[in-house]
Design an enzyme around this catalytic site. Sequence first.
Site, PDB file in Angstrom:
ATOM      1  N   ARG A 118     111.886 -19.985 -44.630  1.00  0.00           N
ATOM      2  CA  ARG A 118     112.200 -18.598 -44.255  1.00  0.00           C
ATOM      3  C   ARG A 118     113.714 -18.454 -44.148  1.00  0.00           C
ATOM      4  NH1 ARG A 118     111.417 -18.622 -37.605  1.00  0.00           N
ATOM      5  NH2 ARG A 118     112.517 -20.578 -37.342  1.00  0.00           N
ATOM      6  N   CYS A 122     118.912 -14.560 -50.878  1.00  0.00           N
ATOM      7  CA  CYS A 122     120.292 -14.337 -51.332  1.00  0.00           C
ATOM      8  C   CYS A 122     120.816 -13.065 -50.665  1.00  0.00           C
ATOM      9  CB  CYS A 122     120.291 -14.185 -52.848  1.00  0.00           C
ATOM     10  SG  CYS A 122     121.831 -13.523 -53.493  1.00  0.00           S
ATOM     11  N   ASN A 156     115.670 -11.923 -38.644  1.00  0.00           N
ATOM     12  CA  ASN A 156     115.564 -12.951 -37.609  1.00  0.00           C
ATOM     13  C   ASN A 156     116.647 -13.998 -37.795  1.00  0.00           C
ATOM     14  OD1 ASN A 156     113.860 -13.914 -35.325  1.00  0.00           O
ATOM     15  ND2 ASN A 156     113.858 -15.772 -36.570  1.00  0.00           N
ATOM     16  N   GLU A 157     117.350 -14.285 -36.719  1.00  0.00           N
ATOM     17  CA  GLU A 157     118.367 -15.344 -36.712  1.00  0.00           C
ATOM     18  C   GLU A 157     119.104 -15.424 -38.052  1.00  0.00           C
ATOM     19  OE1 GLU A 157     116.577 -18.968 -35.159  1.00  0.00           O
ATOM     20  OE2 GLU A 157     116.916 -18.237 -33.130  1.00  0.00           O
ATOM     21  N   GLU A 316     114.784 -14.624 -27.060  1.00  0.00           N
ATOM     22  CA  GLU A 316     113.860 -15.757 -27.084  1.00  0.00           C
ATOM     23  C   GLU A 316     114.326 -16.800 -26.081  1.00  0.00           C
ATOM     24  OE1 GLU A 316     113.412 -17.579 -30.905  1.00  0.00           O
ATOM     25  OE2 GLU A 316     113.368 -15.668 -31.947  1.00  0.00           O
ATOM     26  N   TRP A 324     110.445 -28.443 -31.583  1.00  0.00           N
ATOM     27  CA  TRP A 324     111.460 -29.044 -32.452  1.00  0.00           C
ATOM     28  C   TRP A 324     112.438 -29.933 -31.704  1.00  0.00           C
ATOM     29  CZ3 TRP A 324     115.999 -27.150 -30.557  1.00  0.00           C
ATOM     30  CH2 TRP A 324     115.965 -25.891 -29.957  1.00  0.00           C
ATOM     31  N   LYS A 365     102.901 -24.561 -34.174  1.00  0.00           N
ATOM     32  CA  LYS A 365     101.639 -24.478 -33.415  1.00  0.00           C
ATOM     33  C   LYS A 365     101.720 -25.189 -32.068  1.00  0.00           C
ATOM     34  CE  LYS A 365      99.185 -28.370 -35.630  1.00  0.00           C
ATOM     35  NZ  LYS A 365     100.007 -28.753 -36.774  1.00  0.00           N
TER      36      LYS A 365
HETATM   37  C1  GLA Z   1     113.952 -19.484 -33.339  1.00  0.00           C
HETATM   38  C2  GLA Z   1     113.251 -18.446 -34.184  1.00  0.00           C
HETATM   39  C3  GLA Z   1     111.807 -18.277 -33.836  1.00  0.00           C
HETATM   40  C4  GLA Z   1     111.151 -19.613 -33.609  1.00  0.00           C
HETATM   41  C5  GLA Z   1     111.907 -20.328 -32.516  1.00  0.00           C
HETATM   42  C6  GLA Z   1     111.301 -21.657 -32.141  1.00  0.00           C
HETATM   43  O1  GLA Z   1     114.510 -19.020 -32.195  1.00  0.00           O
HETATM   44  O2  GLA Z   1     113.885 -17.208 -34.118  1.00  0.00           O
HETATM   45  O3  GLA Z   1     111.177 -17.593 -34.897  1.00  0.00           O
HETATM   46  O4  GLA Z   1     111.188 -20.349 -34.780  1.00  0.00           O
HETATM   47  O5  GLA Z   1     113.195 -20.586 -32.986  1.00  0.00           O
HETATM   48  O6  GLA Z   1     112.017 -22.241 -31.094  1.00  0.00           O
HETATM   49 ZN    ZN Z   2     123.185 -15.369 -53.788  1.00  0.00          ZN
END
Ligand code: GLA
Ligand code: ZN
Length: 690
Positions: A118, A122, A156-157, A316, A324, A365
């Site tokens: 994800r 580009c 997102n991020e 978040e 992770w 998960k």
């Molecule tokens: C990031 C992402 C989330 C998720 C969390 C897991 O903050 O924005 O979608 O993947 O990490 O910690």
């Molecule tokens: Zn590119």
Amino acid sequence: MSARSLLFPHFAKILHGGDYNPDQWLHAPEVIDEDFRLMPLAGCNTFSVGIFSWTSYERQEGVFTFDWLDDIMDRMAKAGNRVVLATPSGAKPAWMAKKYPEIRRVNASGVREPQWHRQNHCWASRVYREKVAIINTRLAERYASHPALAMWHVSNELGNDDLFGQCYCPLCLAEWQRWLERRYGSLENLNRAWWASFWSHEFTAWDEIDPRDWSMDGLSVDWMRFRNWQIKDWYEFEAATLRPITPAIPITTNFMGLLPYINYAELARSVDVIADDQYPAYDLDDPEMVDSAVKISFKDDVYRCFKPDRPWMLMESCPDAPQWKPIMRPKPAEVHQLEMLQALGHGAEGTCYFQWRKGLGSREKLHGAVVDHSGREDSRVFRSVVSLAEKYEKLTPILGSTITAEVGLVYDWEARWGLENSEGAAGRNWDYESVAYANYRPFWEQGVAVDIFASEAEFSPYKLLILPQLWMLKPGVATRLRAFVEGGGVLVSTGYLGICNESNLCFPGGWPGDGLMDLFGIWNEEYDTLPDKRPVPLAVEAGHPLAKQAAMLAGKEVCASLHANGAEVVARYVDGRFQGAPAITVKRHGRGEACYVGSRLDLESLRVLARDFTRRLELTKPFPAEIPVGVAVQQRIDDTQRFVFLENFTPHPQVVDLGGVTASDMISGETRMGLLTLSPAQSTVLAIPR
Ligand code: GLA
Ligand code: ZN
């Protein structure tokens, strides 16, 4: 005015909730029913929805359905919840990646990535922009007047992936070359700014300039700038698809702390609300826990100062352990509360989680969530969330209160890039950050508030301004520093000040450059980067007032040799390559001072200096007595009260001396005076009339 959230109008609650992915449960409607039963039980009121939901809206090109989202939005409104509705660009549908390969990013070896993972599209692809504009417009038009819609969550991020947002496709390379043309006007200017005659790298056409040439560190810094421009441009493009349709709805995107690759000070200007994703995983068994707390407080102060007149939020965080992390330990309820109150103490008015409910499959998960696979409301983590929500009810009077600081500290992403892209100075990768933390920590320990900002900020509101390793001086900064000191301000710099200009070219004529030698009354001739962490003894000059507090100080790691040309010597090197040379100097300008600290001081020495400044400048502290090390204290104020947040980041009970005040503990409801004992990891908030 207090007790009113400035995040969402007419919503007098601390935001509490999280990422909610009902699109993963459309096959199990009973689970979604259960979510809506559990949400009020958990005291959750705000949910980020639709972050990675594109395939559920547009399974086939141009064929849209929003049935599930209609239902969720209606149920949210009925429940009195607020929705932070996402645009889905963070994950592109497989059919789109197959049909339009140009939307897939190209890596540094020139290979186009497969459709995977994800946040890896580009930035320059016209096709992807068109597709995103269509879906965003559909969402905005459909929910523009929906009562649940409280904020937009763009993508997102942004830039968070293995390549940190870099794409080397022909479209992006052409965009880079056009960006350089705008920045430099001519190749002659660019060649000069990058010192391109080195290794015969002078360019004769824009399309010769490849960002992967890391031998030119001016180019590397500009590539960082360019990628940030691309990310910001992307954000602004997405925001522009929403704003005309929903002008009253704030727009944001979730940042990632002090990620070195993204200049959030820049991106912050484009967003309406500052939102962060935070995962410290505090562990009372960890001897470094206090260090971790200092880092998070530092980051929180950076975030607070992005928009000082508005609260920020944790978009978040985790009520338990993220999957992770190399080790995953259950997060005790008191540690969870500690982490969340720390954010509120630094000006946040919302703390949301990743994630509301654990999915049954794929990468995340096993990531902590409010609702786990058991689905039970008597689980430990669910109860921890409930318990926090009960406290948030009691803490609503803090809404709208603010924080003021008399100390400023410059944390500048571009200066960091300059330092880290300079072979010979960037010995250890995290030096820029760690020196900034070290200089912040002694004020944190005393409960003295510190504003943190990039070098473009206004310096005049502060009594004391700290410059940790401001390697790069952008145009005008040196002049503003001089004005600050001449206006009576006290300026303290570490070494590695003013080495390079904004192109990462060294200033000729001596350091610190751009006129700062005169301001500090010194010439910083050389640097000694030491092979080990052994302390470097520094003797305070016998006649200097500081000698009464400490005859000796200690440096480490990096030492600067100074010549005093108009400055008073505060301390000298006792031995080593620079034996006898000044190590700390001060030059007075009326009431103002420019103090240069040539060696990286150890914590004890930084405490000596910080206490001296606190006393001499009469910096505001919440309580007159010393605060035990490891207890954090932040103060928010409104018209009638001050709210003092106390957090014990140690595994031991700690006693805080409240001095003469009578306070009311907002969490326990008790009246407090004199000595207050905090149990391990305990956090609370005291309300004290002003
Ligand atoms: C990031 C992402 C989330 C998720 C969390 C897991 O903050 O924005 O979608 O993947 O990490 O910690
Ligand atoms: Zn590119």
